[in-house]
Design a protein around this motif. Structure first.
Motif, PDB file in Angstrom:
ATOM      1  N   UNK A 249     -11.828  42.430  60.251  1.00 23.91           N
ATOM      2  CA  UNK A 249     -11.184  41.690  59.364  1.00 23.91           C
ATOM      3  C   UNK A 249     -10.651  40.468  59.388  1.00 23.91           C
ATOM      4  N   UNK A 250     -11.484  40.122  60.532  1.00 22.27           N
ATOM      5  CA  UNK A 250     -11.170  37.890  60.465  1.00 22.27           C
ATOM      6  C   UNK A 250     -12.117  37.390  58.907  1.00 22.27           C
ATOM      7  N   UNK A 251     -13.193  38.436  58.626  1.00 21.14           N
ATOM      8  CA  UNK A 251     -14.468  38.208  57.661  1.00 21.14           C
ATOM      9  C   UNK A 251     -14.955  36.711  57.273  1.00 21.14           C
ATOM     10  N   UNK A 252     -15.104  36.839  59.200  1.00 21.03           N
ATOM     11  CA  UNK A 252     -16.422  35.850  58.995  1.00 21.03           C
ATOM     12  C   UNK A 252     -15.209  34.761  59.968  1.00 21.03           C
ATOM     13  N   UNK A 253     -14.114  34.769  59.322  1.00 24.50           N
ATOM     14  CA  UNK A 253     -13.215  33.038  60.062  1.00 24.50           C
ATOM     15  C   UNK A 253     -12.839  33.665  61.371  1.00 24.50           C
ATOM     16  N   UNK A 254     -13.018  32.464  62.173  1.00 23.92           N
ATOM     17  CA  UNK A 254     -12.187  31.923  63.277  1.00 23.92           C
ATOM     18  C   UNK A 254     -11.446  33.464  63.019  1.00 23.92           C
ATOM     19  N   UNK A 255     -12.075  34.164  64.912  1.00 22.91           N
ATOM     20  CA  UNK A 255     -11.190  34.755  65.174  1.00 22.91           C
ATOM     21  C   UNK A 255     -10.083  34.666  66.179  1.00 22.91           C
ATOM     22  N   UNK A 256      -8.983  35.366  66.003  1.00 25.81           N
ATOM     23  CA  UNK A 256      -7.585  34.712  66.761  1.00 25.81           C
ATOM     24  C   UNK A 256      -7.105  35.968  67.185  1.00 25.81           C
ATOM     25  N   UNK A 257      -5.849  35.944  67.528  1.00 31.23           N
ATOM     26  CA  UNK A 257      -4.720  37.344  67.914  1.00 31.23           C
ATOM     27  C   UNK A 257      -3.900  37.754  66.152  1.00 31.23           C
ATOM     28  N   UNK A 258      -3.797  36.733  65.846  1.00 31.77           N
ATOM     29  CA  UNK A 258      -3.140  37.705  64.836  1.00 31.77           C
ATOM     30  C   UNK A 258      -4.153  38.321  63.404  1.00 31.77           C
ATOM     31  N   UNK A 259      -5.583  38.085  63.822  1.00 37.07           N
ATOM     32  CA  UNK A 259      -6.116  39.355  63.463  1.00 37.07           C
ATOM     33  C   UNK A 259      -5.521  40.866  64.390  1.00 37.07           C
ATOM     34  N   UNK A 260      -6.419  40.679  65.528  1.00 33.30           N
ATOM     35  CA  UNK A 260      -5.929  42.107  66.887  1.00 33.30           C
ATOM     36  C   UNK A 260      -4.222  42.162  66.720  1.00 33.30           C
ATOM     37  N   UNK A 261      -3.470  41.419  65.960  1.00 37.62           N
ATOM     38  CA  UNK A 261      -2.696  41.661  65.898  1.00 37.62           C
ATOM     39  C   UNK A 261      -1.984  42.858  64.792  1.00 37.62           C
ATOM     40  N   UNK A 262      -3.505  42.223  62.931  1.00 40.41           N
ATOM     41  CA  UNK A 262      -3.240  43.412  62.364  1.00 40.41           C
ATOM     42  C   UNK A 262      -3.857  44.606  62.649  1.00 40.41           C
ATOM     43  N   UNK A 263      -4.230  44.425  63.944  1.00 48.61           N
ATOM     44  CA  UNK A 263      -5.077  46.064  63.918  1.00 48.61           C
ATOM     45  C   UNK A 263      -3.547  46.250  64.829  1.00 48.61           C
ATOM     46  N   UNK A 264      -2.529  45.900  65.275  1.00 50.88           N
ATOM     47  CA  UNK A 264      -1.719  46.949  65.938  1.00 50.88           C
ATOM     48  C   UNK A 264      -0.928  47.461  64.868  1.00 50.88           C
ATOM     49  N   UNK A 265      -0.340  46.676  64.120  1.00 52.63           N
ATOM     50  CA  UNK A 265      -0.301  47.169  63.022  1.00 52.63           C
ATOM     51  C   UNK A 265      -0.676  48.325  62.517  1.00 52.63           C
ATOM     52  N   UNK A 266      -1.614  48.214  61.871  1.00 53.22           N
ATOM     53  CA  UNK A 266      -2.293  49.177  60.849  1.00 53.22           C
ATOM     54  C   UNK A 266      -2.124  50.252  61.651  1.00 53.22           C
ATOM     55  N   UNK A 267      -1.783  50.324  63.613  1.00 48.36           N
ATOM     56  CA  UNK A 267      -2.082  51.880  64.046  1.00 48.36           C
ATOM     57  C   UNK A 267      -0.878  51.658  64.643  1.00 48.36           C
ATOM     58  N   UNK A 268      -0.271  51.128  63.674  1.00 46.57           N
ATOM     59  CA  UNK A 268       1.731  52.199  63.662  1.00 46.57           C
ATOM     60  C   UNK A 268       2.141  51.528  64.913  1.00 46.57           C
ATOM     61  N   UNK A 269       1.419  50.590  65.451  1.00 48.60           N
ATOM     62  CA  UNK A 269       1.895  50.948  66.814  1.00 48.60           C
ATOM     63  C   UNK A 269       2.987  49.397  67.246  1.00 48.60           C
ATOM     64  N   UNK A 270       2.633  48.751  66.252  1.00 50.70           N
ATOM     65  CA  UNK A 270       3.896  47.127  66.244  1.00 50.70           C
ATOM     66  C   UNK A 270       4.481  47.442  65.005  1.00 50.70           C
ATOM     67  N   UNK A 271       5.343  46.610  64.207  1.00 50.39           N
ATOM     68  CA  UNK A 271       5.638  46.145  62.592  1.00 50.39           C
ATOM     69  C   UNK A 271       5.049  45.141  62.386  1.00 50.39           C
ATOM     70  N   UNK A 272       5.483  44.492  62.965  1.00 49.83           N
ATOM     71  CA  UNK A 272       4.846  43.174  62.301  1.00 49.83           C
ATOM     72  C   UNK A 272       4.236  41.916  63.322  1.00 49.83           C
ATOM     73  N   UNK A 273       3.863  40.717  63.015  1.00 44.88           N
ATOM     74  CA  UNK A 273       3.466  40.114  63.465  1.00 44.88           C
ATOM     75  C   UNK A 273       4.216  39.270  64.658  1.00 44.88           C
ATOM     76  N   UNK A 274       5.443  39.398  64.682  1.00 43.56           N
ATOM     77  CA  UNK A 274       6.347  38.675  65.327  1.00 43.56           C
ATOM     78  C   UNK A 274       6.621  39.902  66.792  1.00 43.56           C
ATOM     79  N   UNK A 275       6.233  40.772  66.328  1.00 41.86           N
ATOM     80  CA  UNK A 275       6.238  41.838  67.680  1.00 41.86           C
ATOM     81  C   UNK A 275       5.146  42.033  67.914  1.00 41.86           C
ATOM     82  N   UNK A 276       3.948  41.877  67.263  1.00 40.15           N
ATOM     83  CA  UNK A 276       2.823  42.446  68.291  1.00 40.15           C
ATOM     84  C   UNK A 276       2.570  40.717  69.517  1.00 40.15           C
ATOM     85  N   UNK A 277       3.559  39.304  68.350  1.00 41.71           N
ATOM     86  CA  UNK A 277       2.877  38.333  70.192  1.00 41.71           C
ATOM     87  C   UNK A 277       4.111  38.253  70.899  1.00 41.71           C
TER      88      UNK A 277
END
Ligand code: AMP
Ligand code: FE
Ligand code: FE
Ligand code: ZN
Length: 290
Positions: A135-163
């Motif tokens: 998902x980070x596609x070669x870019x510097x990886x960070x928590x926003x990329x992990x947040x996207x995985x939580x959203x994809x898994x239906x565990x949180x609704x938004x990046x804000x919630x993931x943080x």
């Protein structure tokens, strides 16, 4: 740059692309900057200069590009150390020591991301490190990329919630092995760049450093403070401005645009021409023109 009659130039000195945790490619970022009516945009991806070349190639006429980065740092005067961000503008991207340090921090981010995923998986949360890395596609990886995985898994609704505290903001938050802030300020100066402390009073992000530390950083070569930022309350912005005036530091304002990973838009906060000119005069790399 200054025009006695025309409107004040619009200068946004902090934006992220897919070279780190933004969602627009570097080329799309500069096009979006022009569409937003900016005169100057800085590309400041976390711990990388990988977006510089594609951004320069795509630079639309009329837009100037400041090449920069946002360095992941810590201050070890508190326990645990306080994480903080140092913007660096117009430095030599081939400075060997700085290149080595950025390479090391990007690797440390990957190790930390993988450990966060292991913590999540130990709690039966079904996220996959290979998926996050791709998902980070070669870019510097960070928590926003992990947040996207939580959203994809239906565990949180938004990046804000993931943080939030139940997720990446606290429960599954781990430090990364980043750069001592004094070393970072000296390295940026050694590479001919201009160091500016990003969102130094953002209490809503977590702990902040004391003003005494900022005074020590100013003595060590810090050039400026980012005052106008969405993570600062009006009182915090005013405090940062007053501190900068006291210490003779320049003051910036910027969006810290991250595409759809955040709601803030390019140009939401801007920098005055005087600060821009001080940065340009102090930096070793030219401002790129479209
Ligand atoms: P990291 O660099 O991996 O520690 O992740 C920090 C990044 O997460 C910041 O640069 C922001 O892009 C993003 N971030 C931090 N806090 C929030 C928040 N509350 N909502 C959305 N994004 C955030
Ligand atoms: Fe970010
Ligand atoms: Fe930041
Ligand atoms: Zn940023």
């Amino acid at each position: 740059m200054t025009s006695p009659t025309g409107p004040a130039p619009r200068i946004d000195l902090h934006a992220h692309s897919t070279a780190s945790d933004g969602t627009l490619s570097p080329a799309d970022l500069v096009r979006a900057g022009a569409d937003a009516g900016l005169d100057v945009l800085a590309i400041t991806d976390h711990d990388t200069t990988a977006g510089w070349a594609p951004a320069v190639r795509a630079l639309p006429p009329g837009l100037r590009l400041i090449r920069g980065a946002e360095l992941s740092c810590h201050w070890s005067g508190a326990q645990p150390p306080v994480p903080l961000h140092l913007l660096a503008y117009l430095f030599d991207p081939d400075h060997p020591e700085l290149v080595a340090e950025l390479t090391r921090v990007r690797a440390a981010r990957e190790a930390r991301g993988e450990r966060i995923v292991a913590l999540l998986r130990a709690d039966d949360i079904d996220v996959s490190w290979p998926d996050i890395l791709s998902g980070a596609a070669g870019g510097t990886v960070g928590r926003p990329h992990i947040a996207q995985a939580l959203i994809r898994a239906g565990l949180v609704a938004s990046t804000r919630e993931a943080f939030g505290p139940d997720w990446l903001g606290e429960r599954y938050r781990l430090p990364k092995d980043d750069i001592d802030v004094f070393r970072a300020v000296r390295l940026v100066r050694a590479a001919g760049g201009v160091p500016v402390f990003a969102h130094p009073r953002a209490t809503r992000r977590g702990r902040v450093v004391p003003d005494e530390l900022i005074a020590e950083l100013a003595a060590a070569g810090l050039a400026g403070l980012e005052a106008d930022h969405e993570d600062h309350s009006p009182a915090e912005q005013a405090h940062v401005r007053a501190l900068a005036a006291e210490l003779g530091l320049l003051v910036t304002g910027s969006s810290d645009f991250h595409g759809t990973h955040k709601s803030v838009q390019l140009g939401a906060f801007t920098t005055g021409v005087e600060a821009y000119e001080r940065i340009v005069a102090a930096g070793v790399t030219e401002v790129a023109s479209g």
